[in-house]
Design a protein around this motif. Structure first.
Motif, PDB file in Angstrom:
ATOM      1  N   GLU A  36       1.153  -1.040  -0.022  1.00  0.00           N
ATOM      2  CA  GLU A  36      -0.041   0.263   0.230  1.00  0.00           C
ATOM      3  C   GLU A  36       0.474   1.549   0.114  1.00  0.00           C
ATOM      4  OE1 GLU A  36      -3.269   0.407   2.885  1.00  0.00           O
ATOM      5  OE2 GLU A  36      -4.162  -1.253   1.880  1.00  0.00           O
ATOM      6  N   LEU A  37       0.340   2.554  -0.309  1.00  0.00           N
ATOM      7  CA  LEU A  37       0.933   3.744  -0.412  1.00  0.00           C
ATOM      8  C   LEU A  37       0.148   4.068   0.787  1.00  0.00           C
ATOM      9  CD1 LEU A  37      -0.039   4.783  -4.033  1.00  0.00           C
ATOM     10  CD2 LEU A  37       2.505   5.001  -3.348  1.00  0.00           C
ATOM     11  N   THR A  38       1.496   5.305   1.336  1.00  0.00           N
ATOM     12  CA  THR A  38       1.070   5.342   3.203  1.00  0.00           C
ATOM     13  C   THR A  38       0.470   6.950   2.540  1.00  0.00           C
ATOM     14  OG1 THR A  38       3.480   6.519   2.906  1.00  0.00           O
ATOM     15  CG2 THR A  38       2.707   4.416   3.612  1.00  0.00           C
ATOM     16  N   GLU A  39       0.397   7.847   3.126  1.00  0.00           N
ATOM     17  CA  GLU A  39       0.006   8.823   3.538  1.00  0.00           C
ATOM     18  C   GLU A  39       0.917   9.726   3.311  1.00  0.00           C
ATOM     19  OE1 GLU A  39      -3.099  10.176   3.026  1.00  0.00           O
ATOM     20  OE2 GLU A  39      -4.961   8.577   3.545  1.00  0.00           O
ATOM     21  N   PRO A  40       1.543  11.170   2.090  1.00  0.00           N
ATOM     22  CA  PRO A  40       0.244  11.623   1.646  1.00  0.00           C
ATOM     23  C   PRO A  40       0.180  10.728   0.320  1.00  0.00           C
ATOM     24  CG  PRO A  40       2.143  12.515   2.479  1.00  0.00           C
ATOM     25  CD  PRO A  40       2.471  11.738   2.621  1.00  0.00           C
ATOM     26  N   TYR A  41       1.246  10.077  -0.379  1.00  0.00           N
ATOM     27  CA  TYR A  41       1.452  10.230  -1.463  1.00  0.00           C
ATOM     28  C   TYR A  41       0.626   9.156  -2.156  1.00  0.00           C
ATOM     29  CZ  TYR A  41       6.520  10.714  -0.596  1.00  0.00           C
ATOM     30  OH  TYR A  41       7.562  11.345   0.164  1.00  0.00           O
ATOM     31  N   LYS A  42      -0.247   8.376  -1.249  1.00  0.00           N
ATOM     32  CA  LYS A  42      -1.698   8.094  -2.302  1.00  0.00           C
ATOM     33  C   LYS A  42      -2.242   8.428  -3.127  1.00  0.00           C
ATOM     34  CE  LYS A  42      -3.710   5.075   1.248  1.00  0.00           C
ATOM     35  NZ  LYS A  42      -4.095   4.447   2.620  1.00  0.00           N
ATOM     36  N   ASN A  43      -3.251  10.170  -2.691  1.00  0.00           N
ATOM     37  CA  ASN A  43      -3.780  10.238  -3.467  1.00  0.00           C
ATOM     38  C   ASN A  43      -2.867  10.954  -4.697  1.00  0.00           C
ATOM     39  OD1 ASN A  43      -5.802  10.449  -1.461  1.00  0.00           O
ATOM     40  ND2 ASN A  43      -5.672  12.334  -0.809  1.00  0.00           N
ATOM     41  N   ARG A  44      -1.587  10.870  -4.876  1.00  0.00           N
ATOM     42  CA  ARG A  44      -1.380  11.570  -5.624  1.00  0.00           C
ATOM     43  C   ARG A  44       0.434  10.544  -6.685  1.00  0.00           C
ATOM     44  NH1 ARG A  44       3.717  14.798  -5.420  1.00  0.00           N
ATOM     45  NH2 ARG A  44       4.252  14.274  -2.664  1.00  0.00           N
ATOM     46  N   VAL A  45       0.404   9.299  -6.065  1.00  0.00           N
ATOM     47  CA  VAL A  45       1.086   8.345  -6.886  1.00  0.00           C
ATOM     48  C   VAL A  45      -0.075   7.229  -7.881  1.00  0.00           C
ATOM     49  CG1 VAL A  45       2.580   6.842  -6.133  1.00  0.00           C
ATOM     50  CG2 VAL A  45       2.813   8.966  -4.882  1.00  0.00           C
ATOM     51  N   GLN A  46       0.688   6.424  -8.321  1.00  0.00           N
ATOM     52  CA  GLN A  46       0.517   5.284  -8.759  1.00  0.00           C
ATOM     53  C   GLN A  46       1.094   4.461  -9.153  1.00  0.00           C
ATOM     54  OE1 GLN A  46      -1.323   7.365 -11.840  1.00  0.00           O
ATOM     55  NE2 GLN A  46      -3.159   8.001  -9.896  1.00  0.00           N
ATOM     56  N   PHE A  47       0.830   2.966  -8.389  1.00  0.00           N
ATOM     57  CA  PHE A  47       2.167   2.338  -8.035  1.00  0.00           C
ATOM     58  C   PHE A  47       2.292   1.007  -9.140  1.00  0.00           C
ATOM     59  CE2 PHE A  47       2.664  -1.977  -6.807  1.00  0.00           C
ATOM     60  CZ  PHE A  47       4.429  -1.837  -6.339  1.00  0.00           C
ATOM     61  N   SER A  48       2.865   0.859  -9.533  1.00  0.00           N
ATOM     62  CA  SER A  48       3.297  -0.612 -10.787  1.00  0.00           C
ATOM     63  C   SER A  48       4.450  -1.110 -10.240  1.00  0.00           C
ATOM     64  CB  SER A  48       3.295  -0.310 -12.487  1.00  0.00           C
ATOM     65  OG  SER A  48       4.806  -0.150 -12.604  1.00  0.00           O
ATOM     66  N   PRO A  49       4.080  -2.065 -10.447  1.00  0.00           N
ATOM     67  CA  PRO A  49       5.829  -2.972  -9.767  1.00  0.00           C
ATOM     68  C   PRO A  49       7.069  -2.460 -10.507  1.00  0.00           C
ATOM     69  CG  PRO A  49       4.033  -4.881 -10.444  1.00  0.00           C
ATOM     70  CD  PRO A  49       3.521  -3.361 -11.142  1.00  0.00           C
ATOM     71  N   THR A  50       7.536  -2.261 -11.840  1.00  0.00           N
ATOM     72  CA  THR A  50       8.807  -1.776 -12.117  1.00  0.00           C
ATOM     73  C   THR A  50       8.189  -0.209 -12.149  1.00  0.00           C
ATOM     74  OG1 THR A  50       6.566  -1.421 -14.442  1.00  0.00           O
ATOM     75  CG2 THR A  50       8.642  -3.413 -14.350  1.00  0.00           C
ATOM     76  N   THR A  51       7.047   1.036 -12.496  1.00  0.00           N
ATOM     77  CA  THR A  51       7.483   2.165 -11.938  1.00  0.00           C
ATOM     78  C   THR A  51       6.174   2.673 -11.260  1.00  0.00           C
ATOM     79  OG1 THR A  51       7.454   2.044 -14.106  1.00  0.00           O
ATOM     80  CG2 THR A  51       7.234   4.189 -12.992  1.00  0.00           C
ATOM     81  N   ILE A  52       6.990   4.261 -10.440  1.00  0.00           N
ATOM     82  CA  ILE A  52       5.642   4.135  -9.456  1.00  0.00           C
ATOM     83  C   ILE A  52       5.244   5.961 -10.864  1.00  0.00           C
ATOM     84  CG2 ILE A  52       5.861   3.846  -7.060  1.00  0.00           C
ATOM     85  CD1 ILE A  52       8.368   6.114  -6.709  1.00  0.00           C
ATOM     86  N   HIS A  53       4.451   6.332 -10.836  1.00  0.00           N
ATOM     87  CA  HIS A  53       4.188   7.685 -11.464  1.00  0.00           C
ATOM     88  C   HIS A  53       3.231   8.403 -10.119  1.00  0.00           C
ATOM     89  CE1 HIS A  53       2.254  10.142 -14.511  1.00  0.00           C
ATOM     90  NE2 HIS A  53       1.492  10.182 -14.480  1.00  0.00           N
TER      91      HIS A  53
END
Length: 99
Positions: A36-53
């Motif tokens: 899981e993404l933690t706050e405050p990144y949750k709302n503005r980061v997309q996670f994939s295994p190879t990249t974070i956006h």
């Protein structure tokens, strides 16, 4: 927006566990942990295994991003990316001629 690659990711590993840390000076923030993404990144980061956006980046996001991948057994791989966000530079005041 910014994409930060996790070059440590190995698709050949079965069920690798991925953690992302952000280092700025001497502080270290764990921002993707336990799936899981933690706050405050949750709302503005997309996670994939190879990249974070990042949908948006600010100068506060300048720092070192560390991707750590833990595979079955004691396999561990790590990659680091330094992100430098250039802020909008203030325009220089016009120089006045000196009489």
């Amino acid at each position: 927006a910014a994409d930060i690659p996790c070059s440590a990711y190995r698709s050949s590993w079965s069920n690798p566990r991925i953690e992302w840390k952000f280092q700025k000076g001497s502080s270290l923030v764990l921002f993707y942990y336990g799936g899981e993404l933690t706050e405050p990144y949750k709302n503005r980061v997309q996670f994939s295994p190879t990249t974070i956006h990042f949908n948006t980046v600010t100068r506060e996001d300048t720092g070192k991003y560390i991707c750590e991948v833990v595979g079955d057994g004691s396999h561990i791989a790590k990659s680091e990316v330094n992100l430098i966000v250039q802020g909008a530079a203030a325009p220089e005041p016009p120089s006045l001629p000196v009489p």
